[in-house]
Structure formats: structure tokens, C-alpha cells
Design a protein around this motif. Structure first.
Motif, short mmCIF file in Angstrom:
data_model
loop_
_atom_site.label_atom_id
_atom_site.label_comp_id
_atom_site.label_asym_id
_atom_site.label_seq_id
_atom_site.Cartn_x
_atom_site.Cartn_y
_atom_site.Cartn_z
N MET A 426 44.89 40.32 35.15
CA MET A 426 44.75 39.76 36.77
C MET A 426 46.02 39.03 36.94
O MET A 426 46.46 39.16 38.39
CB MET A 426 43.31 39.17 36.64
CG MET A 426 42.19 39.82 36.61
SD MET A 426 41.85 40.98 37.81
CE MET A 426 42.13 42.55 36.94
N VAL A 431 46.16 38.68 40.75
CA VAL A 431 44.85 38.29 41.35
C VAL A 431 44.43 37.18 40.23
O VAL A 431 43.93 37.49 39.22
CB VAL A 431 43.86 39.44 41.17
CG1 VAL A 431 42.47 38.85 41.60
CG2 VAL A 431 44.31 40.68 41.97
N SER A 432 44.50 35.89 40.74
CA SER A 432 44.30 34.78 39.80
C SER A 432 43.09 34.28 39.67
O SER A 432 42.70 33.43 38.86
CB SER A 432 45.41 33.46 40.22
OG SER A 432 46.72 34.13 40.28
N GLY A 433 42.15 34.27 40.69
CA GLY A 433 40.72 33.50 40.63
C GLY A 433 40.94 31.90 41.12
O GLY A 433 41.89 31.50 41.58
N SER A 459 42.97 47.36 33.82
CA SER A 459 42.13 46.64 34.66
C SER A 459 40.79 47.52 34.93
O SER A 459 39.62 47.09 34.53
CB SER A 459 42.83 46.02 35.80
OG SER A 459 43.60 45.16 35.56
N ILE A 494 36.37 36.10 39.53
CA ILE A 494 37.69 36.81 40.38
C ILE A 494 37.22 38.01 41.37
O ILE A 494 38.23 38.51 41.71
CB ILE A 494 38.56 37.25 39.00
CG1 ILE A 494 39.92 37.23 39.50
CG2 ILE A 494 37.99 38.45 38.70
CD1 ILE A 494 40.89 37.34 38.39
N GLU A 497 38.46 38.06 45.02
CA GLU A 497 39.96 38.30 45.25
C GLU A 497 40.42 39.59 44.69
O GLU A 497 41.26 40.42 45.31
CB GLU A 497 40.78 37.49 44.32
CG GLU A 497 40.74 35.82 44.79
CD GLU A 497 39.18 35.09 44.54
OE1 GLU A 497 38.60 35.88 43.86
OE2 GLU A 497 39.07 34.09 45.18
N LEU A 498 39.70 40.26 43.55
CA LEU A 498 39.99 41.66 43.16
C LEU A 498 39.64 42.74 44.33
O LEU A 498 40.41 43.67 44.30
CB LEU A 498 39.17 41.96 41.70
CG LEU A 498 39.53 43.29 41.30
CD1 LEU A 498 40.75 43.58 41.03
CD2 LEU A 498 38.38 43.33 40.14
N ASN A 500 39.70 42.29 47.39
CA ASN A 500 40.66 42.22 48.49
C ASN A 500 41.91 42.88 48.20
O ASN A 500 42.67 43.57 48.70
CB ASN A 500 40.82 40.90 48.78
CG ASN A 500 39.83 40.16 49.48
OD1 ASN A 500 39.11 40.73 50.20
ND2 ASN A 500 39.77 38.68 49.20
N ALA A 501 42.35 42.48 46.61
CA ALA A 501 43.52 43.22 46.10
C ALA A 501 43.27 44.92 46.27
O ALA A 501 44.29 45.65 46.49
CB ALA A 501 43.79 42.88 44.84
#
Length: 1091
Positions: A426, A431-433, A459, A494, A497-498, A500-501
């Protein structure tokens, strides 16, 4: 009780080795019957056979003991008292010492050991004595194959049925079995020997026991067979394959952990073999042994096992489905794929079973491996998949497989892998959370200058494995799910954010590989079980919106569009299987309703074909099927309403779109067929008829453009019904039948005279069917036409009579439906629900509704409109009969020809559609003397008949013509004579001349020509001067050349006529004709009469 004299002959017949084998078998059967019926006791049999059982003649003694053993083999269900069984066991045990009678002794022992306690079985002490005698006296490997097989079966029976007693033999038993199986080569016997070793391994698990003492010796015997190399030709009688032998040997290897010190090094050694089959077997055996040996027996081999498995997996990258879409490994040899996949299975087994209490588990060997860390960093630097070498692609697939397998083993394993790798991935992806990762596997800086495909792929592999873990495991404790270090907590932290990525990747994808992984990731996030779902309701709806926006806005990006549609389908199927009501509401609102709305005529988001693809794929989700079916009906009717109300410039397109929706959509619903889909199959077409009735003018516009509304809808409905099962077709038929208008319904008995049909004709004039009624009756006929022969009909008599009435009103679909019923009528009415035969049905139709033999001439003179409909019905019924080869077709043909002779306008187009069958019938009818019987005929009528005859016979295969040549040749000659008078028939004359030539060239045909030689020669002479077509003159002369080869005595009288006619052809204006004339003149001049 039978006297010995009555059955001793059977004993003598069996003992006599010179007798045929079938006689000997019959003797055994006869004695068995006597014993079964208690007409002979076993004691009596043994007593009377004493001289055969104890004689010094070893041949007779062997035959006598074999007879007793065979009789016992046939009496396994015959109750015997313990004394008798004990006596027999003692007898056969004693005979194990006599090698000359060993086969009979083995069969006898085996027969007794197969007996159960209920009918009298061998006692334990007798079984032990038998085993001791066997081990002491029988040298198994010195025997023939059949006898060795008997030996192994005896041992197996002793081990299975008398375990507690036989294990007392200890070392003697194991040593004796080792001696018996050593150097065995026959496949049938090997199956038994491997099973024996497996049984010994389970009976003696103690390292200090017999198997512990002989484990090295037993392994030495077994190891000679590994890997199995076994081929045998087909038809050799062996019902054993290499896989059978390999499986049996594997079970023997796995049967005892005492083999571990010997088996595991052997298997690891064979992993380096150049033979793919040896590699594959080694992995399968290792997998089985790891499951059965226990961690404590394998702990010292753990590092070596991991090292070898790692080499296999990285050198033979598995064929992963997630890369098969765009990877080059799709062409990989299947055996290589099997090896890699078996290595992964073995790896999963090792991780599951090799957990050591005093040291790190097998998983730690993997995640702490420096080589894995190096490969991980190298692979996560891959920017694009397609731009890398095949080696790197395989490395990526291999590492993904290893991490995926490790994550699926248990929650603890998944958590450890996530802690070690997922958070770092991540970070690499940006993607850091909420909290940055502190557990990156290397000391390198993460990539920040672009998206890494390697990290993205790994991932998604871990994400998928985590989801699969939740499906395969039992419910986890809530506190574990919320534990900060657990994989579920990490993922939940996470997920937003994941998501959205992944959505950003789809907005501007770098490659097809990025698209694949991003869509897969969104699908996986949306399909976790509710209790473990890492996404909130808002995030879940965002995923659906992302995918639906692709469906509605990006249809030109085919790969992305198709993947997104498949993902939406899988999400819907998950909702159906998981019974997630909350997600079902969101899915219905954001996906189902939006896709369904695209079917409306004013929607222009995507093309009609893509709309149909989308909705048919979504139809696989059962909980939404009824809504989709209703939407289809609404869409069909809405499009047709638009068609009927729109300007004259667009109705054709609207109408074809409506039918396209109905045909494509419902045909693709066949896979999810149920009672609900019948709604659209019938009622939607009826509603189409309602719209057509309300707006008949648009129907005329469509027809003027080549679109017949009724015909198109009928064709569509036929396609829909044809694709249904018999059960669904019957339901459609019932629903359609119940919807028929009552304005024209008939009872089971119809008018029985032709005069009454005139009254029916009056009904046609006064009680005209409405447009809607005609529509419904025609659609009902289409349903009947499309039914399968196995589909039962409702109210058969009423249906037949209804179609007859509709036929006489000029309804063509009714005639077609009647023909379809005739064609599919069951041959055996006793096995169907129809109460009367086809002959009876045809007779009833012909006599009551169409004509009678007495009134056929009157029928021919009826008014043209009435006759037209009847003849149309005859043609269709004739086709149905013709396709099933029914004799009644001749009657229909004769009537149609009589109508033709009478000068009536007969439309037999349906009849002609089954061309070959019609030719045979028409040829036979025309050649049967019809023309000669009607001496007073109009010349034009005769010409029409001859033309019909000519067209039929010219396209008929020559073999069929020759078969009927005796009837055909006279008519053929008359036809040529008559048709030659009109220039319009010149092409037909040439075709008929070719038929004559074919008959002349056939041996059977020549005999028929000789009978009509005068007529044929005269005809060909006339055609030599035929002025309208040169090829006719040429072919006529060639025919005379062929006739010259016939017997001299028969054709000599015509020689002068032929030569005179040919001499005129020598001056023909065409050079080809002149050349043929010269050849013909030479042929007829060249005769030399026999002396």
C-alpha cells in the motif's frame, strides 16, 4: 436327498480335464443348485468325493479339490454351521502344503474367508492357523500370476477380517508379506501388494514394532516402483491405469510415518528429475505424506522442502487465471502447469500441517526468506506488465501465487503475510490509510514517481486471498476481527483509500493489465461476507457507481466495459448467495433499475446490442429475474407503441428494435428459465397484437417496406419457444391455449360431410375474425409449430379440429401447425397421452373436413376460394406426412395432380420444400399411368403435366430414376416428344436428354431401353434436327452412339433410319454437331455381324 448316482456324473465331468470348459462350468452349477436346494449337503459331497480328494494322482486330486473350492465360491450366502466351516478350513489349510493342488486350496480358503458371521464364518483360531500355514508353506513369487493374485487376496482378507488375531504373528507376518511381494511385476498383483503395505503401516504404527523393524526393507521393495512407469495397449483386458497404480503406491508411502526418513529424501531427489511425470508424482506423494506423517516426523526436512518447492514454483510459474487474460503463459504445456499447481498444493499443505511448537512455523521460513524479500522488491518495481520479459512475468506470477497460498491457509497466516507485505504494498502504491506502514520488507525507499503494476498485482492477489479465507473458514470471533494487528483490521482501515485509488486507475488506465487488476480489486472489495466486509455502505455504493458509469459512458472501451459488466454480475450473484439484504437494496437501486431503464425507446446511452448484452448478463442473478422479465415485456410494448405512434420515417427501426429486444433478451433468459419467463414469451406477443390492432396503418407502412408485422412476430415467438425445455413448452402451450378467443371454438366432432363445409364457408363471410383474434390464433399456431416432439399436447382432438376450421378460413399458420402436429405425431400412442393413432387422425381429417374418395371430383369443382384454402392445407399436411415417410402422402399427391389436370391453380410450395421426398412420390404418381388413363385431356393441361414431370425428374438422382426406369422411360419419351413442339421448353428438353443418357450408361437402364428401343431411337432421330438449341442436337447424336453398343440383333433394323438422319447432320452449321455426326456414322457403319 439326491442319490450319488444322480450327481456323481457332474463330478466326473469336472475332474476329467479333457472335457470342454463350458461342460465343467455346467457341472459346478448343477452341484451348486443341489446344495442350494438342500438336496445335497457339503458333508455328503466331500464324503462321496473322497477318492478324488485323496488320490495319489495329482491331476485328479487337483481337479477334485478345485471342484470343491469352486462350489464353495458359489455358496457365499449359504448358511453353514461352525463345525462344517471349521472342517473345511482345516482341510484347505492342510492342502496349502501340497503345491500341486495349491490353486484349489487358495480358492477354497478365500471362499471361506469371505463368509460373514451371520451365515457362518471362519473362527479366529482357524484363521490364525491358516495364516501360519500360508506363511510357512506358500512361495508366492514362484507361482503363476492368477495364483499370486489369489495369495494376496487371501492375505488381505486375513488382515481385514481377523486383525486382532493376525497382528499377533508380528515379525513373521511382516517378513512373510515382504517375501511374498518382493519383485512383483504384474499390475493386478501390484495393486494388491501396495494395499497390503498400506494395511501393515496402519496396523503397526509403533516404531519399536514389526514395521519399525522392517520399515527399511519394506521401503526398499516399494521404492523400486517409484516413479511408476506403466503403459499397456488398449484391449489387453487390464482395467488398470498408470494413475491407479500411482495412487495405490502413494497410499502405501503415506500409510506409516515410519517411512518418513526414507520417503521424503527420495521424493525431494526425484524433484530434480528431467521427467515431468516424475516431478509431478514426487509432488503428489510429498503432499500426501505431509498430510499423514505429522509435523514431528518432518521437522528436520522443513527447510529442504521449502527450498525445493520454491525452486519448482519459480522455475515453472503456475498458470494463474488472473494473468491468463493477458499473459503469455496461456500457451504453456499443460503438464508443466500441473507440476506448478501441484507444487502450490504441496506448499499449502506444508504451511497448514508443519507448525512446530518449539520453533518457527513453516510460514516463517517463507516470509523471512531473504530470497523472497529480494524478489519482492524487484517485482514491485515493475511499471508495466507487457513491457517486461517473460522471466519477470513468470516471477511475478510465482511470487503472487506463494503469497496468495500462504494467506489462504488460516487467519493467523493471513495476518502475518499482511503485516509483512500488504502494508508495504500500500505504501508503494501511495495508499497509506490513517497510519503509515512500519513493516516494509526492505530498507529501500518506496516508489513515488508512478504506479507500479507489480505492487498492484500482488495487492490484488492478497486481497483476493483474504476474501477466500473468509469463505472457507468458520466464523471468527468478533474481538479477533477488531484486533488492530489482524488482516481484517488492516484492510478495513485502508479500504476507502484503496477504493479511490482503484477508481483513479480506471479513469486513466495505463494498460489493460492495470484495468484488469483495478476492476478485480473493486469486485473483491464489494463481495466480502457482510460480517467481515472492509467497506462501508457508502464505499460499497461508490464501487457500484464507478462500475455503472463505465457501462453507461465508456462503451467504446470494450475490454474495460466487459470486465466491469462481469464484475457487476459477480457482485449481484454474491448478494444472492449471501442473502445480504442491505447490499441488495443498493444494488437494485444503482444497477438493476439503471440497466432496466436503458431498454426504453428514449434511452440513447449505449447501442441496443450492448444494452441487450448487459441485461442478459444481469439476468443470471435469480433474485432480480422477475423484474428483468417484466422490464423486457414493458420494453417490447413501449418500443412497439413508439413504432405505431411515430412518424412514417422511423417505424421500421422501432419495430425491429422491439423484436430484437424480445428475441435476444428472452433467448438469453433460457439459461435461467422458469415459470416467470413464460409471461414475456406469450403475453408480450399478445400485447404486440393489441398495438397492431389499434394502429393498422403503421402495419401497412411496415409491410410496404418489406416488414410483415405478424410474420416477424411469429418468427420471433418460434425462436423463443424452440429454445425452451419440454416442461416450459408445455406451460407456454397451456397459457396460450387458455388465452384463445372464444369466438371461434369447436368441439371434438367436426362437420362430417363436404356439404356442411359450405355452411362453414358462410360463417367466414358473416362472422369475420377480428384482427386481434386472427393475430392470437396465428401466434398460437406458431407455438404449436415450435414444440418439440416430446412435448405433450393439450386437447389433441380439439386442436386438430380448431386448426382445420382456421385452415378453411384461410389461416396459413393453422395449416402449418396442423402439418407440424402430423409430422410429430407419436408412432406409439400407447406410450403417449394421445388416444388415437396418426392413421386414424389423418382418416378423420380427410373424410370429415377436406374430402372423401367419393366426393373428390365434386371437391375439384368447388369454388376457387374454398378450394384454394383446402389445397393449401393439403400441401402442408402432405409435407408433414412426407417428412415422416407416411403412405398417405400418395393420396394427397394424387389429389393435387388431379387438381392440376383440371386446370386449377394449385399452390404446392410447402410440398415442394421437402424436395427429394416429393420427387419420388410425384415420379411414381405421374409414371403410374395417370396421363394415359385420362385420354380426353386439354393439350395445355398435358403440357403442364409433362413440364412438371420434366422438372421433377431432371433434378432427381440417377440411382432413383434407374430404380423406376421401367415406369419412367415411356413417360420420358412422351414428354420429350410433346415438349419439343415449343421453343420455351428447350432447356428442359436438354435436361431430359441428360436423364436418357444416364439411363443408357447404366447396366440396369440398358435393359429398359431395349424394351422401348423403337420409341427412343425415333425420338432421338427427330431431335437431331432440333433447331432451337445446338447442345440438344449434339446430345441426341451422342445418345445414338450409345445405343449402337446395344445387342446387334435388337437395333439392326433401325440402322438405315439412323444413317439417313445422321447424314443430314453432317451439314449442320455447328462444327461440334458435325463431329458427333461423323463419330455416330462410324459407330453404326462399323458393325460386323456375328458368323
Amino acid at each position: 436327498m439326491e442319490k450319488p448316482n444322480s450327481w456323481i456324473a457332474h463330478v466326473e465331468a469336472f475332474v476329467d480335464s479333457a472335457r470342454a470348459s463350458n461342460q465343467q462350468a455346467a457341472s459346478v452349477d448343477a452341484i451348486v443348485v443341489l446344495v442350494h436346494k438342500d438336496l445335497l449337503t457339503l458333508e455328503g459331497l466331500v464324503r462321496e468325493m473322497e477318492q478324488y480328494l485323496t488320490t495319489s494322482d495329482h491331476v485328479i486330486r487337483a481337479r477334485g479339490i478345485l471342484l470343491l473350492a469352486e462350489v464353495l465360491s458359489h455358496l457365499l450366502e449359504k448358511p453353514l454351521d461352525s463345525r462344517t466351516v471349521s472342517s473345511l478350513v482345516e482341510f484347505f489349510t492342510s492342502k496349502l502344503e501340497d503345491w500341486q493342488v495349491l490353486r484349489g486350496a487358495l480358492i477354497g480358503c478365500l471362499a471361506l474367508l469371505k463368509r460373514t458371521k451371520k451365515i457362518g464364518m471362519v473362527e479366529s483360531n482357524d484363521a490364525k492357523s491358516l495364516a501360519e500355514s500360508f506363511l510357512r508353506n506358500v512361495q508366492v513369487q514362484s507361482l503363476a500370476v492368477h495364483d499370486r493374485k489369489l495369495c494376496f487376496e487371501v492375505i488381505q482378507r486375513l488382515l481385514d477380517g481377523y486383525t486382532q488375531t493376525i497382528v499377533e504373528l508380528g515379525d513373521d507376518l511382516v517378513y512373510g508379506i515382504c517375501e511374498a511381494i518382493d519383485e512383483e511385476k504384474d499390475p493386478r498383483c501390484l495393486m494388491l501388494t501396495f494395499s497390503l503395505v498400506g494395511t501393515l503401516g496402519r496396523l503397526f504404527p509403533d516404531p519399536s514394532g514389526p514395521m519399525g523393524n522392517f520399515s527399511s526393507d519394506v521401503f526398499d521393495i516399494l521404492s523400486r516402483y517409484f516413479p511408476i512407469y506403466f503403459t499397456h495397449p488398449k484391449g489387453d483386458g487390464l482395467d488398470i491405469t498408470r494413475d491407479d497404480l500411482s495412487k495405490a503406491l502413494m497410499d502405501a508411502f503415506s500409510s506409516s510415518s515410519l517411512f518418513a526418513p526414507f520417503v521424503i529424501p527420495l521424493l525431494l531427489e526425484k524433484l530434480s528429475s528431467s521427467l515431468p511425470s516424475a516431478k509431478l508424482d514426487s509432488l503428489k506423494y510429498l503432499n500426501s505424506c505431509l498430510r499423514h506423517y505429522g509435523a514431528d516426523k518432518v521437522v528436520k526436512h522443513a527447510q529442504v522442502i521449502w527450498s525445493n518447492l520454491k525452486d519448482v514454483i519459480f522455475n515453472l510459474s503456475p498458470h494463474r487465471s488472473s494473468l491468463s487474460t493477458y499473459g503469455s503463459d496461456a500457451d504453456m504445456d499443460s503438464e508443466v502447469n500441473q507440476i506448478a499447481n501441484e507444487a502450490l498444493n504441496c506448499l499449502q499443505t506444508a504451511i497448514s500441517h508443519l507448525n512446530f511448537p518449539d520453533q518457527d512455523s513453516f510460514l516463517c521460513l517463507i516470509i523471512d526468506d531473504e530470497d523472497i524479500g529480494t524478489r519482492f522488491w524487484s517485482i514491485t518495481s515493475i511499471k508495466n506488465y507487457s513491457g517486461t520479459s517473460t522471466v519477470i512475468q513468470c516471477q511475478l506470477s510465482a511470487l503472487g501465487s506463494i503469497l496468495s497460498i500462504a494467506s489462504k491457509v488460516s487467519v493467523d497466516c493471513c495476518t502475518k503475510v499482511f503485516q509483512k507485505f500488504f502494508s508495504c504494498l500500500m505504501d508503494i502504491l501511495g495508499v497509506s490509510g490513517k497510519h503509515p506502514s512500519k513493516l516494509c520488507v526492505t530498507d529501500h525507499n518506496t516508489w513515488s514517481d508512478g504506479l507500479n503494476f507489480g505492487a498492484l498485482y500482488l495487492s490484488m492477489e492478497l486481497l483476493t486471498s483474504c476474501r477466500e479465507l473468509t469463505l472457507s473458514s468458520k466464523e471468527f470471533a468478533p474481538e479477533f476481527i477488531s484486533e488492530p494487528r489482524s488482516c481484517f483490521y488492516v484492510l478495513k482501515n485502508i479500504s476507502r483509500e484503496l477504493c479511490n485509488a482503484l477508481g483513479s486507475i480506471l479513469e486513466t488506465p495505463d494498460s489493460a493489465e492495470h484495468v484488469y487488476c483495478a476492476v478485480k480489486g473493486l469486485q473483491v472489495l464489494a463481495t466480502f461476507p457482510e460480517i467481515y466486509s472492509p467497506v462501508s455502505e457508502a464505499t460499497y455504493e461508490d464501487i457500484l457507481v464507478m462500475l455503472m458509469s463505465i457501462i453507461t459512458r465508456r462503451s467504446k472501451e470494450t475490454y474495460l466495459w466487459e470486465l466491469s459488466l462481469k464484475a457487476l454480475v459477480q457482485i449481484g450473484l454474491w448478494i444472492e448467495n449471501d442473502h445480504d439484504s442491505a447490499k441488495a437494496i443498493s444494488y437494485n437501486k444503482l444497477v438493476i433499475q439503471r440497466i432496466v431503464s436503458m431498454l426504453q425507446p428514449n434511452d440513447s446511452t449505449i447501442s441496443l446490442s450492448l444494452k441487450l448484452v448487459a441485461i442478459s448478463e444481469i439476468s443470471s442473478i435469480g433474485i432480480y429475474l422477475l423484474r428483468i422479465v417484466q422490464a423486457f415485456e414493458e420494453a417490447i410494448v413501449s418500443n412497439l407503441r413508439a413504432c405505431f405512434l411515430c412518424s412514417s420515417a422511423t417505424p421500421t427501426k422501432c419495430f425491429q428494435e422491439a423484436l430484437g429486444i424480445g428475441t435476444y433478451g428472452v433467448l438469453n433468459l433460457q439459461a435461467y428459465d422458469g415459470k416467470n419467463t413464460i409471461f414475456i414469451r406469450w403475453h408480450a406477443t399478445v400485447r404486440v397484437g393489441d398495438q397492431h390492432s389499434l394502429h393498422p396503418g403503421v402495419g401497412l407502412v411496415l409491410k410496404s417496406r418489406g416488414v410483415d408485422v405478424l410474420d416477424q412476430v411469429m418468427t420471433t415467438l418460434k425462436h423463443l419457444v424452440v429454445g425452451c425445455t419440454e416442461e416450459s413448452q408445455f406451460l407456454i402451450l397451456q397459457k396460450a391455449y387458455s388465452s384463445l378467443p372464444k369466438t371461434l371454438f369447436v368441439v371434438e366432432s367436426l362437420p362430417c360431410a363436404l356439404s356442411q363445409l359450405e355452411g362453414l364457408q358462410c360463417i367466414q363471410d358473416t362472422t369475420l375474425m377480428s384482427c386481434r383474434d386472427e393475430w392470437i390464433f396465428s401466434l398460437f399456431g406458431s407455438v404449436v409449430i415450435a414444440l418439440r416432439p416430446q412435448t405433450p399436447l393439450v386437447n389433441v382432438k380439439i386442436l386438430v379440429n380448431l386448426f382445420v376450421v382456421l385452415l378453411l378460413k384461410g389461416n396459413t399458420p393453422a395449416a402449418q401447425a396442423l402439418a407440424s402436429m402430423v409430422n410429430k405425431w407419436p408412432a406409439d400412442v400407447n406410450k403417449s397421452e394421445i388416444s388415437y393413432s396418426l392413421d386414424q387422425a389423418i382418416e378423420e381429417i380427410l373424410k370429415s373436413c377436406l374430402w372423401t374418395s367419393e366426393s373428390s371430383s365434386n371437391f375439384i369443382n368447388r369454388d376457387s376460394c374454398f378450394q384454394k384454402y383446402v389445397v393449401l392445407g393439403l400441401a402442408w399436411i402432405g409435407k408433414g406426412l412426407l417428412m415422416r415417410g407416411h403412405e398417405k402422402v400418395k393420396e394427397i399427391t394424387m389429389l393435387l395432380l388431379k387438381c392440376l389436370v383440371a386446370g386449377k391453380n394449385v399452390d404446392i410450395t410447402p410440398f415442394q420444400q421437402h424436395e427429394n421426398g416429393m420427387k419420388t412420390v410425384v415420379i411414381a404418381t405421374l409414371s403410374s399411368g395417370l396421363l394415359t388413363k385420362n385420354a380426353v385431356l386439354n393439350v395445355n393441361v398435358v403440357v403442364v403435366l409433362y413440364r412438371a414431370f420434366g422438372h421433377v425428374i431432371s433434378d432427381t438422382p440417377l440411382a432413383a430414376v434407374v430404380g423406376e426406369a421401367k415406369k419412367i422411360v415411356p413417360t420420358l419419351a412422351d414428354a420429350l416428344a410433346m415438349l419439343s413442339l415449343d421453343i420455351m421448353n428447350k432447356d428442359l428438353i436438354y435436361s431430359l436428354l441428360l436423364v436418357v443418357s444416364g439411363i443408357l450408361m447404366d447396366d440396369k437402364g440398358k435393359a429398359i431401353v431395349l424394351e422401348n428401343v423403337h420409341t427412343i431411337i425415333s425420338l432421338l432421330i427427330k431431335l437431331i434436327s432440333y433447331p432451337h438449341l445446338m447442345i440438344v442436337r449434339e446430345t441426341a447424336i451422342q445418345g445414338l452412339v450409345a445405343i449402337s453398343a446395344l445387342p446387334y440383333a435388337r437395333i439392326y433394323p433401325y440402322r438405315p433410319q439412323v444413317l439417313r438422319a445422321v447424314s443430314t447432320a453432317l451439314d449442320d452449321r455447328k462444327r461440334v454437331v458435325r463431329q458427333e455426326a461423323v463419330r455416330c456414322r462410324q459407330a453404326w457403319f462399323g458393325w460386323i455381324p456375328d458368323s
